[in-house]
Design a protein around this motif. Structure first.
Motif, PDB file in Angstrom:
ATOM      1  N   ASP A  15     -21.398 -37.167  10.272  1.00 43.69           N
ATOM      2  CA  ASP A  15     -21.382 -37.194  11.737  1.00 43.69           C
ATOM      3  C   ASP A  15     -22.798 -37.197  12.305  1.00 43.69           C
ATOM      4  N   TYR A  16     -23.737 -36.647  11.532  1.00 49.39           N
ATOM      5  CA  TYR A  16     -25.148 -36.557  11.922  1.00 49.39           C
ATOM      6  C   TYR A  16     -26.023 -37.115  10.800  1.00 49.39           C
ATOM      7  N   ALA A  17     -27.159 -37.678  11.186  1.00 49.82           N
ATOM      8  CA  ALA A  17     -28.207 -38.041  10.241  1.00 49.82           C
ATOM      9  C   ALA A  17     -29.437 -37.194  10.534  1.00 49.82           C
ATOM     10  N   ASP A  76     -29.839 -46.543   2.833  1.00 48.21           N
ATOM     11  CA  ASP A  76     -29.035 -45.356   2.528  1.00 48.21           C
ATOM     12  C   ASP A  76     -28.147 -44.992   3.709  1.00 48.21           C
ATOM     13  N   LEU A  77     -28.719 -45.043   4.894  1.00 52.16           N
ATOM     14  CA  LEU A  77     -27.961 -44.687   6.095  1.00 52.16           C
ATOM     15  C   LEU A  77     -26.789 -45.629   6.312  1.00 52.16           C
ATOM     16  N   GLY A 100     -36.597 -46.531  12.173  1.00 56.36           N
ATOM     17  CA  GLY A 100     -35.495 -47.434  11.889  1.00 56.36           C
ATOM     18  C   GLY A 100     -34.202 -46.687  11.621  1.00 56.36           C
ATOM     19  N   CYS A 101     -34.288 -45.613  10.815  1.00 54.00           N
ATOM     20  CA  CYS A 101     -33.093 -44.813  10.536  1.00 54.00           C
ATOM     21  C   CYS A 101     -32.531 -44.204  11.814  1.00 54.00           C
ATOM     22  N   GLY A 102     -33.405 -43.665  12.640  1.00 52.90           N
ATOM     23  CA  GLY A 102     -32.949 -43.033  13.873  1.00 52.90           C
ATOM     24  C   GLY A 102     -32.280 -44.010  14.811  1.00 52.90           C
ATOM     25  N   GLU A 103     -32.837 -45.203  14.926  1.00 51.31           N
ATOM     26  CA  GLU A 103     -32.258 -46.203  15.828  1.00 51.31           C
ATOM     27  C   GLU A 103     -30.906 -46.696  15.319  1.00 51.31           C
ATOM     28  N   ILE A 104     -30.801 -46.902  14.004  1.00 48.95           N
ATOM     29  CA  ILE A 104     -29.518 -47.338  13.432  1.00 48.95           C
ATOM     30  C   ILE A 104     -28.454 -46.266  13.648  1.00 48.95           C
ATOM     31  N   ALA A 105     -28.801 -45.015  13.328  1.00 47.22           N
ATOM     32  CA  ALA A 105     -27.837 -43.920  13.478  1.00 47.22           C
ATOM     33  C   ALA A 105     -27.378 -43.785  14.922  1.00 47.22           C
ATOM     34  N   ARG A 106     -28.319 -43.885  15.834  1.00 53.89           N
ATOM     35  CA  ARG A 106     -27.968 -43.743  17.253  1.00 53.89           C
ATOM     36  C   ARG A 106     -27.043 -44.865  17.707  1.00 53.89           C
TER      37      ARG A 106
END
Length: 335
Positions: A230-232, A219-220, A247-253
């Motif tokens: 701009d933010y997740a 989804d991200l 995983g979501c946090g690392e991808i977004a960052r």
């Protein structure tokens, strides 16, 4: 969850039927009838196999398949593995464990005067951020936001619409937010309207955050490709536990997005587990982990302590929280 060597891990699933499709009843039956039978006897260290088996039993559709139920297993496994190694959860990822985390103060009201009082309370009690829910009464939203900003102008100002608006409504409100000084506008449109969020981003300078639109790393990635945010918003239980949320946090960052931390109405277990993950992800803005404040009883013995807008985390291994077994038994067998 327990292993043969006597190590124990605790997890939590806190569904909210007004927020997602999972309910208390579906979580219980999913865990008892489908997840538990395929996991008994497996090596708790093999998180990849466990995740694969859970996903096979409860498959994904358009969205993740029962992620809140699966999160309880994933959190418990990480707690068990860390405890068995004499570590705190973050040390499993070769990171320093969190000792505390700053909270935002939740404001949810239709009344601008009440919102102003709550903002003053947050300001005077050490909170560094505000999470204001809007969409309850769209005609009052602008007045509520102005009242909050006037009373607490220096706090991080996060505004969460929970999918309440159409695109034209969101554009009009975002223009007001630009003048008021809102820091981030969270989930203004329906979860599946990524193109609408991308259009909104092009028409406002207020950063847009996605929450209900992002349940999985896939989804991200779709949101990133469409330039929809701009933010997740990272939520541990919504994203199926540590594996999915990390995983979501690392991808977004890595994609250059900002990160916001949030939760559902979890007890101290969910709060502490989330706090360790948010510190690992280096989320610096105050996080929305207010669940224990809305519970009549938090059945945890060793638990986080809130003071002056900051939560001090327990120092035990794993996520650090130890349930009160007598209270848990009472809730399992109510009078």
């Amino acid at each position: 969850m327990a292993s043969d060597d006597g190590s124990v891990g605790w997890g939590e699933a806190r569904p909210s039927h007004r927020w997602s499709y999972e309910t208390i009843e579906t979580v219980v039956t999913t865990l008892e009838r489908y997840i538990k039978p395929v996991l008994l006897g497996l090596n708790p260290n093999d998180l990849q196999q466990i995740d694969r088996l859970m996903s096979r039993e409860i498959a994904n559709g358009y969205n993740a398949g029962q992620p809140i139920a699966k999160a309880a297993i994933d959190i418990a496994l990480h707690d068990l593995l860390a405890a068995s190694e004499g570590k705190r959860v973050a040390e499993l990822w070769h990171a320093s464990p969190a000792s505390s985390i700053d909270l935002s103060y939740l404001i949810s009201t239709r009344d601008p005067d009440e919102a102003k009082k709550k903002a003053a309370y947050a300001r005077d009690n050490g909170f560094k951020g505000l999470d204001v829910k809007i969409g309850l009464d769209p005609l009052q939203d602008g007045d509520i936001l102005r009242a909050v900003k006037e009373e607490a102008p220096d706090l991080f100002f996060r505004v969460d619409a929970n999918q309440a608006y159409s695109l034209p409504e969101a554009i009009r409100l975002a223009k007001q937010m630009e003048r008021i000084g809102v820091d981030v506008f969270e989930q203004p449109l329906k979860a599946n309207q990524l193109m609408g969020h991308a259009e909104l981003r092009r028409k406002t300078s207020v950063p847009i955050a996605l929450d209900e639109s992002i349940w999985t790393p896939s989804d991200l990635l779709q949101a990133i490709r469409l330039e929809a945010c701009d933010y997740a918003v990272i939520k541990l239980t919504k994203m199926g536990g540590f594996r999915g949320a990390k995983g979501c946090g690392e991808i977004a960052r890595e994609a250059g997005l900002g990160l916001l931390g949030g939760g559902l109405t979890e007890s101290s277990i969910g709060l502490a587990a989330s706090a360790h993950l948010f510190r690992y992800l280096q989320i610096k803005d105050p996080v929305d982990l207010n669940g224990p404040m809305f519970l009549e009883d938090d059945p945890i013995e060793d638990k986080p302590c809130l003071a002056n807008g900051t939560v001090r985390l327990p120092e035990g291994n794993g996520h650090g929280c130890v349930p009160d077994l007598d209270k848990l038994q009472l809730y399992l067998n109510p009078l």
